[in-house]
Design an enzyme around this catalytic site. Structure first.
Site, mmCIF file in Angstrom:
data_model
loop_
_atom_site.group_PDB
_atom_site.id
_atom_site.type_symbol
_atom_site.label_atom_id
_atom_site.label_comp_id
_atom_site.label_asym_id
_atom_site.label_seq_id
_atom_site.Cartn_x
_atom_site.Cartn_y
_atom_site.Cartn_z
ATOM 1 N N GLU A 214 0.874 -1.111 0.167
ATOM 2 C CA GLU A 214 -0.081 0.022 0.163
ATOM 3 C C GLU A 214 0.972 1.150 -0.134
ATOM 4 O O GLU A 214 1.459 1.715 1.116
ATOM 5 C CB GLU A 214 -0.822 -0.184 1.299
ATOM 6 C CG GLU A 214 -1.721 1.274 1.219
ATOM 7 C CD GLU A 214 -2.680 1.322 2.574
ATOM 8 O OE1 GLU A 214 -2.277 0.884 3.438
ATOM 9 O OE2 GLU A 214 -3.738 2.031 2.213
ATOM 10 N N GLU B 135 -12.067 2.787 4.561
ATOM 11 C CA GLU B 135 -11.010 2.649 5.642
ATOM 12 C C GLU B 135 -11.040 4.338 6.257
ATOM 13 O O GLU B 135 -10.314 5.089 5.585
ATOM 14 C CB GLU B 135 -9.570 2.506 5.356
ATOM 15 C CG GLU B 135 -8.655 2.504 6.429
ATOM 16 C CD GLU B 135 -7.121 2.444 6.111
ATOM 17 O OE1 GLU B 135 -6.373 1.756 6.844
ATOM 18 O OE2 GLU B 135 -6.874 3.158 4.889
HETATM 19 C C1 LER Z 1 -3.691 1.946 6.062
HETATM 20 O O1 LER Z 1 -4.488 1.217 5.291
HETATM 21 C C2 LER Z 1 -3.295 3.377 5.849
HETATM 22 O O2 LER Z 1 -4.036 3.825 4.985
HETATM 23 C C3 LER Z 1 -2.768 4.071 6.704
HETATM 24 O O3 LER Z 1 -2.829 5.485 6.580
HETATM 25 C C4 LER Z 1 -3.189 3.887 8.108
HETATM 26 O O4 LER Z 1 -2.224 4.585 8.931
HETATM 27 MN MN MN Z 2 -5.540 2.419 3.410
#
Ligand code: LER
Ligand code: MN
Length: 267
Positions: free
Chosen positions: A150, A243
């Site tokens: 990510e 999220e």
């Molecule tokens: C984790 O998926 C994310 O996007 C981070 O910004 C979490 O701190």
């Molecule tokens: Mn994220």
């Protein structure tokens, strides 16, 4: 395309999910209409995987991915100057892969990769991240599990910020490593969210959605019509996973995301 939401599978694994027991979050997600829940897991050894699997299959909830970021708060980092912390991060990720194999879920490599503040200069930190990713990816490949790198914005880490950085890291690590792209981070780091999605097309295997202010889509200034159109254009068939901050509260945030995105997805 399907819609999921991040939930805490162990208490307070992430602040970007409802701070409620797993079964309550799953009940709420089911009621609103979500197709899946993404599990934020602190220590996988604290999770009763069989119990979780049964609970989720009873309400036909899929698990697209498992989040690992809590490990970074516990001092584990793939880029740490201390070899025991790096080894700890690799072992922890392998434990996540084990539960990923049981639940049919991919494993996210987000903040657990670390940052240069963990004590190594940039080039060396990136080399340690590549090494760690490669080792975990090889282990995951033997278990049939995919890893998701990510890209995360510069205020949280200085390692792998843009989608193009993530693409490079994923390609180096192995065939079973792809990208999790997060609209909140792309809004900060990438020249164009839709452009970044199109450029990384076949390697985008999971998507986090939050608006520019990290609230539910629709609460800020990201154009989610454009985001969903780009995902449709590349033939993306995975999950868009919320999220975000639970504001004003979890029930309202769950509904806000779903009612903003579901009509765009079915259109
Ligand atoms: C984790 O998926 C994310 O996007 C981070 O910004 C979490 O701190
Ligand atoms: Mn994220």
């Amino acid at each position: 395309m399907k819609i999921s939401i991040v939930v805490n599978a162990t208490p307070r694994a992430t602040g970007l999910a409802a701070d409620v027991p797993l079964e309550d979050a799953v009940a709420l997600a089911t009621k609103v209409g979500y197709d899946g829940v993404e599990l934020a897991v602190g220590d996988p050894r604290d999770l009763e995987v069989e119990v979780v699997r049964e609970m989720l299959s009873n309400c036909r909830m899929a698990v697209p991915a498992i989040g690992t970021g809590a490990a970074y708060r516990q001092g584990l980092s793939l880029a740490h100057a201390d070899v025991s912390r790096r080894a700890g991060a690799i072992e922890r990720l392998k434990d996540h892969v084990d539960i990923g194999a049981e639940l049919g879920a991919a494993v996210i490599v987000g903040l657990i990769r670390g940052r240069t503040a963990d004590g190594l200069p940039l080039r060396e930190a990136l080399a340690r991240v590549s090494e760690g990713l490669y080792e975990v990816a090889s282990y995951a490949a033997r278990k049939g599990v995919r890893l998701l790198v990510e890209p995360i914005n510069r205020y949280e880490t200085d390692l792998v910020n843009r989608v193009s950085d993530g693409l490079e890291a994923a390609r180096e690590a192995g065939e079973n490593v792809g990208l999790l792209v997060d609209t909140f981070h792309m809004n900060i780091e990438d020249p164009s969210i839709a452009g970044a999605i199109r450029d990384a097309a076949p390697r985008i295997w999971h998507v986090h959605v939050a608006d520019s202010n990290r609230r539910a889509p629709g609460a800020g200034h990201i154009d989610f019509c454009e985001v969903i159109e780009a995902l449709k254009d590349i033939g993306y068939r995975g999950y868009v996973s919320g999220e975000m901050m639970m504001e004003p509260d979890a029930p309202a945030a769950y509904v806000a995301l779903y009612s903003h995105l579901a009509p765009m997805i079915v259109r």
